[in-house]
Design a protein around this motif. Structure first.
Motif, PDB file in Angstrom:
ATOM      1  N   LEU A  17       0.971  -1.171   0.474  1.00  0.00           N
ATOM      2  CA  LEU A  17       0.484  -0.162   0.086  1.00  0.00           C
ATOM      3  C   LEU A  17       0.810   1.061   0.020  1.00  0.00           C
ATOM      4  O   LEU A  17       2.005   1.407   0.965  1.00  0.00           O
ATOM      5  CB  LEU A  17      -1.117   0.278   1.266  1.00  0.00           C
ATOM      6  CG  LEU A  17      -2.341  -1.262   1.381  1.00  0.00           C
ATOM      7  CD1 LEU A  17      -2.547  -1.112   2.870  1.00  0.00           C
ATOM      8  CD2 LEU A  17      -3.318  -0.814   0.154  1.00  0.00           C
ATOM      9  N   VAL A  18       0.602   2.226  -0.762  1.00  0.00           N
ATOM     10  CA  VAL A  18       0.766   3.311  -0.777  1.00  0.00           C
ATOM     11  C   VAL A  18      -0.238   4.483  -0.477  1.00  0.00           C
ATOM     12  O   VAL A  18      -1.093   4.836  -1.409  1.00  0.00           O
ATOM     13  CB  VAL A  18       1.625   3.854  -2.481  1.00  0.00           C
ATOM     14  CG1 VAL A  18       2.315   4.638  -2.129  1.00  0.00           C
ATOM     15  CG2 VAL A  18       2.804   2.710  -2.175  1.00  0.00           C
ATOM     16  N   VAL A  19      -0.137   5.110   0.776  1.00  0.00           N
ATOM     17  CA  VAL A  19      -0.905   6.331   0.921  1.00  0.00           C
ATOM     18  C   VAL A  19       0.235   7.752   0.742  1.00  0.00           C
ATOM     19  O   VAL A  19       1.061   7.876   1.666  1.00  0.00           O
ATOM     20  CB  VAL A  19      -1.152   6.355   2.318  1.00  0.00           C
ATOM     21  CG1 VAL A  19      -2.920   6.681   2.805  1.00  0.00           C
ATOM     22  CG2 VAL A  19      -1.819   5.068   1.636  1.00  0.00           C
ATOM     23  N   THR A  20      -0.811   8.171   0.078  1.00  0.00           N
ATOM     24  CA  THR A  20      -0.350  10.432   0.968  1.00  0.00           C
ATOM     25  C   THR A  20      -1.674  11.187   1.078  1.00  0.00           C
ATOM     26  O   THR A  20      -2.727  11.388   0.375  1.00  0.00           O
ATOM     27  CB  THR A  20       0.288  10.925  -0.738  1.00  0.00           C
ATOM     28  OG1 THR A  20       1.382  11.785   0.188  1.00  0.00           O
ATOM     29  CG2 THR A  20      -0.342  10.656  -1.895  1.00  0.00           C
ATOM     30  N   GLY A  21      -1.186  11.862   1.955  1.00  0.00           N
ATOM     31  CA  GLY A  21      -2.270  13.042   1.677  1.00  0.00           C
ATOM     32  C   GLY A  21      -2.979  12.989   3.864  1.00  0.00           C
ATOM     33  O   GLY A  21      -2.188  12.779   4.677  1.00  0.00           O
ATOM     34  N   LYS A  22      -3.783  13.214   3.688  1.00  0.00           N
ATOM     35  CA  LYS A  22      -4.855  13.250   4.960  1.00  0.00           C
ATOM     36  C   LYS A  22      -5.714  12.737   5.908  1.00  0.00           C
ATOM     37  O   LYS A  22      -6.352  12.659   4.635  1.00  0.00           O
ATOM     38  CB  LYS A  22      -4.273  14.721   5.355  1.00  0.00           C
ATOM     39  CG  LYS A  22      -5.031  15.014   6.969  1.00  0.00           C
ATOM     40  CD  LYS A  22      -4.912  16.569   7.454  1.00  0.00           C
ATOM     41  CE  LYS A  22      -3.654  16.735   8.150  1.00  0.00           C
ATOM     42  NZ  LYS A  22      -3.700  18.472   8.527  1.00  0.00           N
TER      43      LYS A  22
END
Length: 573
Positions: free
Chosen positions: A122-127
């Motif tokens: 899993l790759v995640v960015t943000g809030k």
């Protein structure tokens, strides 16, 4: 919570991967709607943006895509070579996807972007915000995984690699303990509930004991329950006896003949019988629930409570007697029924612990309002506040008792007031008082009506029924008491401020009733732009300025209405 770029070795099941894929759009001609713009994935792989030139410029060099999804203010697209493209707002870092490669699936939350790599990472960015978990999307399940395995932390994602086997073992351990934890929590909750119940019971009994000690000097009073004893009258003068309180064994010193009965409504004695010949009050009636028992003393026997006269959700008004003035008074007790209740068999009040803050807030408003009224010099046009004090945690207001009859009762008995000059002479002082109330003391009445104006012994009008604004305006701390035919439209809407125009409506509705004997009707049921019809016989016997006053003061719309009592008085010349 902000998430930097995350790469974890958490691998999803086939079912979970299918859920992710279902949130990544690859169907033909699909529309994604964001705040302020929409994105369109055509069947040939082109992405088209509507309603935003800025976003169109951002995607102008995009290749053809195979996936498209959207957050609240951004879009995410997947190219055939596994590269991810993003456009839109990057306030929370949700578009920091430039180095994402070898991606198989993509999906979005409101303020974050996520992807599944070919290696099932899993790759995640943000809030991620708490309310993202309420989305009916994969974000709900995804956030659940992040929370469960402690992956949501600001800086701790960098280089974080978890063991699939280790995570599975932790999951099994958590699930194995769930039932035991639930049982333990339930037992703990029940224990706390019982402890709270016992604590409240003990506190209430202690308060009651302390109160009873003040009433009776005997330390064993609470432990010796005795039937009421008949009080032996003490002689004051020949042929006269002292009246005593049936509840406390003491009472006020009005003297009556031993053979007579006493009426707690008109506060006078009479010759026997069940009903008072003056007011018709049933002297053998049972007090209303939550009311103080007639005969109860206040302020060390300075005041004595009689029968209940009126009540609303903020308090009760009783007939009363003042030893100092040696006359009948009105006693107003603060008693918001939503937040407290009378302890059975006692004058004490128990406040709901969960409502204590609101009870105290409302009590503060109550005292402040009547302190302002108390500071106003005596005026024949309005009831005078004589005293303010508290017994325990309950404030009491002593009001002068002006007249036994309201204007509504007068009109019902005698019909409308047909002499305009007489009516104007009596009603004008009330308009002058309301002007002073608003302009000098910055408070209003907001309950002006035939029920709240009394006819005094000298045939003058006296304004009564004062209440703090929470009682006269919907949406306050208590259920409001609105006078159906005299309350302005704004009193039903908390968003609209009450001011002089509000009392102008009640004043002119009262004036209309006195002139015609007809109620104007509920403001909510009248047309927004309609005034009120004047019966022809009234129209012919009153001057034109009276008609102008009635019509101008009774517009339903506040903005169309006469705004101030200076305008009212200019018409009542």
């Amino acid at each position: 919570m902000e998430i930097r770029k995350i790469v974890s070795a958490f691998r999803l099941s086939e079912k979970e991967k299918s859920i992710i894929a279902g949130n990544s759009i690859n169907a033909e001609n699909v529309l994604c709607v964001c705040d302020g713009f929409s994105a369109y994935l055509k069947s040939n792989g082109d992405v088209v943006v509507n309603d935003s030139t800025e976003i169109m410029e951002q995607i102008s060099d995009w290749p053809r895509m195979i996936r498209l999804c959207s957050g609240k203010k951004h879009i995410l697209a997947l190219a055939p070579d596994g590269t991810v493209y993003s456009a839109g707002s990057n306030d929370e870092g949700q578009c920091n996807t430039a180095d994402w490669k070898n991606i198989r699936e993509i999906f979005c939350g409101k303020y974050y972007s996520a992807a599944l790599t070919a290696d099932e990472e899993l790759v995640v960015t943000g809030k991620i915000y708490g309310n993202d978990a309420d989305d009916e999307t994969i974000s709900k399940k995804f956030i659940g995984y992040l929370n469960k395995y402690n992956l949501i932390h600001d800086e701790r994602f960098s280089g974080l690699v978890g063991s699939v086997n280790g995570l599975a073992a932790r999951l099994n351990a958590i699930e194995a303990n769930v039932k035991g934890e639930i049982s333990s929590k339930e037992a703990e909750r029940q224990k706390l509930k019982n402890e709270l119940r016992n604590e409240l019971r003990t506190e209430l009994l202690n308060e009651l004991r302390n109160e009873m000690k003040n009433i009776s000097p005997s330390p064993d009073y609470m432990n010796k329950v005795k039937p009421p004893q008949k009080v032996q009258p003490q002689s004051t003068h020949a042929g006269e006896k002292r009246v005593h309180s049936a509840q406390s064994g003491t009472g006020f010193t009005g003297t009556i003949n031993a053979q007579k009965k006493f009426c707690y409504k008109c506060m006078k004695s009479f010759n026997g019988g069940k009903y008072c010949p003056r007011c018709g009050f049933n002297t053998e009636s049972t007090p209303f629930p939550n009311a103080v028992k007639p005969g109860t003393d206040l302020m060390d026997k300075l005041y004595h409570i009689g029968a209940e006269l009126t009540r609303n959700n903020a308090g009760i008004r009783y007939a009363g007697f003042s030893e100092k003035l040696n006359q009948k008074v009105m006693i107003h007790e603060f008693l918001p029924s939503s937040y407290c209740s009378r302890i059975p068999g006692s004058s004490m009040v128990s406040v709901n612990k969960l409502s204590e803050r609101r009870f105290n807030e409302l009590k503060e408003k109550f005292i402040k309002y009547y302190q302002t009224l108390y500071s106003i010099p005596e005026n024949e046009a309005a009831v005078k506040i004589l005293d303010i004090f508290s017994e325990g945690n309950i404030p009491y207001i002593i009001e002068r008792f002006d007249g036994e009859s309201t204007l509504k009762e007068y009109v019902q008995r005698n019909g409308p007031v047909k002499n305009w000059e007489e009516l104007k002479k009596n009603i004008r002082p009330i308009a002058e008082y309301l002007l002073e109330l608003h302009e000098t003391y910055k408070i209003g009445h907001f309950g002006v009506s035939p029920e709240n104006i009394r006819l005094t012994a000298n045939k003058r009008y006296c304004l009564t029924g004062f209440e703090m604004e929470d009682v006269r305006h919907a949406g306050g701390l208590v259920e409001p008491e609105l006078v159906n035919d005299c309350s302005a439209i704004e009193q039903y809407n908390r968003r609209i401020k009450l001011d002089q125009a509000t009392d102008v409506y009640g004043f002119t509705a009262t004036l209309y009733y006195l002139m015609t004997g007809i109620n104007v009707g509920n403001a909510n049921k009248r047309l927004e732009k309609s005034s009120i019809p004047i019966p022809s016989d009234v129209f012919n016997r009153v001057p034109p300025y009276a008609v102008e006053l009635i019509k101008g003061g009774l517009w339903v719309s506040k903005s169309d209405r006469i705004q101030t009592f200076r305008q009212v008085l200019s018409l009542l010349h």
